[in-house]
Design a protein around this motif. Structure first.
Motif, PDB file in Angstrom:
ATOM      1  N   THR A  67      -2.266   5.764   1.314  1.00 16.82           N
ATOM      2  CA  THR A  67      -2.816   4.759   2.224  1.00 16.82           C
ATOM      3  C   THR A  67      -2.428   3.353   1.782  1.00 16.82           C
ATOM      4  OG1 THR A  67      -4.677   6.200   2.711  1.00 16.82           O
ATOM      5  CG2 THR A  67      -4.936   3.863   3.240  1.00 16.82           C
ATOM      6  N   LEU A  68      -2.573   3.106   0.453  1.00 16.10           N
ATOM      7  CA  LEU A  68      -2.228   1.772  -0.045  1.00 16.10           C
ATOM      8  C   LEU A  68      -0.744   1.485   0.193  1.00 16.10           C
ATOM      9  CD1 LEU A  68      -4.388   1.713  -3.289  1.00 16.10           C
ATOM     10  CD2 LEU A  68      -4.695   0.319  -1.225  1.00 16.10           C
ATOM     11  N   LYS A  69       0.096   2.510   0.003  1.00 14.31           N
ATOM     12  CA  LYS A  69       1.519   2.309   0.295  1.00 14.31           C
ATOM     13  C   LYS A  69       1.714   2.061   1.787  1.00 14.31           C
ATOM     14  CE  LYS A  69       3.559   4.883  -3.522  1.00 14.31           C
ATOM     15  NZ  LYS A  69       4.625   5.810  -3.917  1.00 14.31           N
ATOM     16  N   ALA A  70       0.973   2.820   2.605  1.00 13.11           N
ATOM     17  CA  ALA A  70       1.106   2.673   4.057  1.00 13.11           C
ATOM     18  C   ALA A  70       0.737   1.270   4.511  1.00 13.11           C
ATOM     19  CB  ALA A  70       0.238   3.711   4.766  1.00 13.11           C
ATOM     20  N   ILE A  71      -0.247   0.662   3.853  1.00 17.74           N
ATOM     21  CA  ILE A  71      -0.629  -0.681   4.297  1.00 17.74           C
ATOM     22  C   ILE A  71       0.171  -1.759   3.573  1.00 17.74           C
ATOM     23  CG2 ILE A  71      -2.924   0.109   4.982  1.00 17.74           C
ATOM     24  CD1 ILE A  71      -4.087  -1.260   2.581  1.00 17.74           C
ATOM     25  N   GLY A  72       1.208  -1.334   2.833  1.00 13.68           N
ATOM     26  CA  GLY A  72       2.154  -2.326   2.351  1.00 13.68           C
ATOM     27  C   GLY A  72       2.208  -2.548   0.851  1.00 13.68           C
ATOM     28  N   TRP A  73       1.361  -1.838   0.086  1.00 10.79           N
ATOM     29  CA  TRP A  73       1.432  -2.033  -1.367  1.00 10.79           C
ATOM     30  C   TRP A  73       2.775  -1.541  -1.885  1.00 10.79           C
ATOM     31  CZ3 TRP A  73      -3.139  -1.760  -5.153  1.00 10.79           C
ATOM     32  CH2 TRP A  73      -4.216  -2.498  -4.656  1.00 10.79           C
ATOM     33  N   SER A  74       3.356  -2.315  -2.789  1.00 13.36           N
ATOM     34  CA  SER A  74       4.629  -1.902  -3.378  1.00 13.36           C
ATOM     35  C   SER A  74       4.365  -0.813  -4.412  1.00 13.36           C
ATOM     36  CB  SER A  74       5.311  -3.090  -4.048  1.00 13.36           C
ATOM     37  OG  SER A  74       4.546  -3.500  -5.158  1.00 13.36           O
TER      38      SER A  74
ATOM     39  N   ARG B  38       3.092  -2.252  -7.655  1.00 14.82           N
ATOM     40  CA  ARG B  38       1.686  -2.622  -7.707  1.00 14.82           C
ATOM     41  C   ARG B  38       0.810  -1.403  -7.968  1.00 14.82           C
ATOM     42  NH1 ARG B  38      -1.679  -6.097  -3.167  1.00 14.82           N
ATOM     43  NH2 ARG B  38      -3.589  -6.274  -4.400  1.00 14.82           N
TER      44      ARG B  38
END
Ligand SMILES: Nc1ncnc2c1ncn2[C@@H]1O[C@H](COP(=O)(O)OP(=O)(O)O)[C@@H](O)[C@H]1O
Ligand SMILES: [Mg+2]
Lengths: 491, 240
Positions: free
Chosen positions: A361-368, A371
């Motif tokens: 989810t965090l990757k989906a919302i743009g986290w590299s 990070r």
């Protein structure tokens, strides 16, 4: 966000954090303890050596005792007995003789030693043992009368017993013994006095030659309730206590129970012109081996030992503990450390596995990737540090406890000679052939674990290492997650 | 393809163009030697500001299509043009950046971080620390208020109802002011009353923010509220 997220993860997933931290704590505590005990045992070895041979001593010279020598005989004359009103006979006899396992040789050796190039100082001593036989023999038993000869067990210990030898009433006897070192008065730079300091009175001085004065080991004086000014019977003569010395190491006793002038010792032990040990300071510390060879050439019939030779011959519980700690302790702590690291790695990886959807989810919302890896590594690093902190506290607590208990190691066996260790049972019982190694003294040394900042450094280092290893695995796993994992259907 | 990373700085002709243009998009999954054709040659244009509902049976390829639109994955073949960016050729880093800036996601299972409070969950939407912390906080609080949850800011997801959790997720999707909102069965885990509430909220933000919205749903009641309805079955798409 990094800190908040990290804090929340650690506090809301306590079970995982606690298991990882406990594993790390256990391992780190063990490493600290094993490390500390190793250091303590090493210290104890150094202490043992210096208390036996003195601080400035590089080489000791002794002579191998013939097996069976050193037994003591009591010759009772009529002056040693008195008749009590009940008809029994009291006997008391104090004898000064060469210590078990100690062979003597001519003091002319000292002159030869001093003449050798590279010797900066040398002093000779005579290791003796004083045994006092006291007893009461019932009248009618066959042992009354002059010239009765008794023989003590092994010259050590304190065998005592009661026997009804004659059948007409009980007899009892007691043998009490302690070590006596004849030393050259006024010599404190080399030899047994070099590792002592005065706790009261004075050292023996040159003018004490031939007189009946003695310096006592502090712990012996204490156990016998003797002070400066007290008197003490050795070899049938009354000695006045002029000084009390203690070992410069707080963990050890000195080499002998009592010290008397060398010529007094020779006279009383009937060993005129004889010595048992010569302590040598080398002019240059680098030339000890060369000096040893030179001394062996001059004195072919004696044994010349360097400190290194002696260190390897120190045996008994000290070397046993030392070996045990070095081998078992190291392996055990490595094993536990590896297990703790493995636990941390596995828990971190499975933790990431359980959070697949979260990281997806965090990757989906743009986290590299970076990070997320930082987050995972940060978590396991802090987990490791918490474990490290707990482990340090536990490890230090264990050190404090060991130091409070202060277990005693004795250097017996090969260092037998004139056993000085109070309470070392049968102090003279070592194999006589091994007695060549060290001059004297089974020293009692209490184990003291030194506390150093290095311990904390080791703990922090291991905690960081464990955290980073676990974090690397967890981060690697997290980095490989596809952002589409966010779409994983709800279970 | 030299300018895939250039973000459209909203020139006039862009804002009236298509949000998406898909040409011949296929997606094949290979798992344990078995291959599944999830999408079989999709051609599709979605104009800016449209509210599109995607319907279809389970396994039809709805989520796969949404992943193509959401820059979560690259198609096996074909192109996915989003504004100036071609999502089918962009690398992982570029896709992540596009997701962080342009796209808001709403999931069936809410997908909130269980250990973070409602406000903190909204804050995770700022994929980078470009904005100062205080500003991120302020905007998060504002977004929570816009979905009516200002008084639940400190609650953990587990302390919120399903509908409230989905509102937090919508706030998280909107706080970074994306150009596209993608929702995969956003009402699938909710009861009927809450479902209407969430749909009303999505319609409201669509109106207010001129967003392009794609909602995947089984639910015809939900789909009927959309401007345009698509149906995907066996990886093929058709207008309803
Ligand atoms: N990661 C994947 N690996 C293998 N097969 C997948 C994967 N994701 C989806 N599929 C398959 O692709 C097809 C379409 O799936 P999906 O797009 O999730 O359908 P829907 O969302 O319409 O239910 C299904 O047959 C599904 O099993
Ligand atoms: Mg789906």
């Amino acid at each position: 966000m990094f800190a908040t997220y990290l804090r929340r993860e650690l506090s809301n997933r306590k079970k995982q954090s606690i298991i990882i931290a406990i594993g790390m704590a256990l391992a780190i505590a063990l490493v600290i303890l094993v490390n500390g005990v190793s250091a303590a045992v090493k210290d104890a070895e150094t202490t043992a050596l210096s208390s036996v041979n003195g601080v400035g001593t590089d080489i000791t010279i002794s002579k191998t005792a013939k097996p069976g020598s050193g037994n003591q005989r009591f010759a009772f004359g009529s002056g040693d007995q008195s008749s009590a009103s009940d008809g029994s006979t009291k006997l008391s006899q104090s004898t000064l003789a060469a210590a078990m396992g100690t062979a003597t040789y001519s003091s002319s050796a000292l002159k030869k030693v001093k003449a050798v190039d590279g010797v900066s100082a040398a002093t000779a001593t005579l290791s003796l043992r004083n045994s006092t036989f006291s007893g009461q023999i019932a009248q009618g038993s066959g042992t009354s009368g002059g010239g009765t000869t008794g023989q003590s067990g092994a010259g050590g210990g304190a065998p005592s017993g009661a026997s009804g030898t004659g059948g007409s009433g009980p007899s009892s006897f007691n043998v009490d013994s302690f070590s006596v070192a004849g030393i050259t008065p006024g010599t404190t730079k080399v030899g047994p006095m070099s590792s002592t300091e005065l706790s009261s009175g004075r050292y023996l001085k040159a003018s004490d030659d031939g007189t009946y004065v003695t310096v006592l080991d502090a712990s012996y004086a204490k156990s016998e309730s003797l002070k400066v000014g007290s008197t003490l019977t050795m070899g049938g003569k009354k000695f006045t206590v002029v000084g009390i010395v203690k070992s410069t190491s707080s963990d050890s006793t000195t080499a002998s129970n009592t010290y008397i002038p060398l010529d007094t010792a020779q006279k009383l032990a009937d060993l005129d012109g004889k010595v048992s040990n010569i302590y040598v300071s080398a002019a240059s510390a680098g030339d000890v081996a060369t000096l040893k060879t030179a001394l062996e050439k001059v004195l072919p019939s004696v044994t010349v030992n360097t400190q290194a030779d002696l260190a390897s011959s120190i045996s008994g519980s000290l070397s046993t503990v030392s070996t045990l700690v070095a081998n078992l302790g190291t392996w055990l702590s490595l094993l536990v450390l590896a297990a703790a690291f493995l636990i941390a790695v596995l828990f971190t990886i499975s933790g990431v596995g359980r959070r697949t959807k979260e990281f997806g989810t965090l990757k989906a919302i743009g986290w590299s990737n970076g990070r997320i890896v930082r987050q995972v590594t940060g978590e396991s690093l802090v987990n490791g540090l918490i474990g490290g902190a707990i482990g340090t506290v536990v490890g230090i607590a264990a050190i404090v406890i060991v130091n409070l208990i202060s277990p005693t190691l004795s250097t017996d066996g090969a260092t037998a000679g004139a056993a000085g260790g109070a309470g070392a049972p049968g102090g003279g019982g070592g194999a006589p052939g091994a007695a060549q190694a060290a001059s004297s003294a089974a020293t009692a040394i209490s184990l003291h674990i030194p506390f150093t900042g290095g311990i904390v450094l080791i703990a922090v280092g291991l905690a960081v290492l464990g955290g980073l290893i676990a974090g690397a695995f967890g981060g690697w796993r997290a980095a490989r997650l596809r952002p589409a994992e966010a779409f994983r259907s709800v279970a | 393809m030299t300018d895939t990373l250039a973000m459209p700085s909203a020139p006039e002709e862009q804002s009236i163009g298509d949000a998406y243009v898909l040409r011949g998009v296929t997606k094949t999954y290979t798992q344990k030697g078995r291959t599944v054709q999830a999408l079989r040659g999709i051609d599709l244009e979605i104009p800016r500001g449209q509210l599109v509902a995607v319907q279809g049976p389970t396994g039809g390829g709805k989520s796969t299509l949404l992943q193509m639109l959401g820059a979560l994955d690259r198609p096996t073949s074909g192109s996915v043009q989003m504004g100036r960016n071609d999502l089918s050729t962009a690398n992982d880093k570029e896709l992540a950046k596009i997701r962080g800036v342009e796209i808001g996601f709403v999931f069936q299972g809410f997908n909130l971080i269980p250990t973070l409070s409602a406000a903190e969950n909204v804050e995770t939407a700022f994929a980078t620390n470009e904005l100062p912390r205080a500003e991120r906080r302020r905007r998060s609080a504002e977004a929570l208020a816009s979905v009516g949850l200002q008084d639940r800011a400190d609650h953990l997801p587990a302390e919120l109802s399903g509908g409230q959790q989905q509102r937090v997720a919508i706030a998280r999707a909107l706080v970074k002011e994306p150009t596209v909102l993608l929702a995969d069965e956003p009402t699938g885990a909710l009861d009927e009353g809450t479902r209407d509430e969430i749909m009303a909220l999505l319609e409201k933000v669509w109106h207010e923010r001129l967003l392009t919205v794609v909602i995947v749903t089984h639910d015809s009641a939900v789909a009927r509220r959309a401007e345009r309805r698509l149906r995907i079955k066996d990886g093929a798409i058709k207008e309803v």
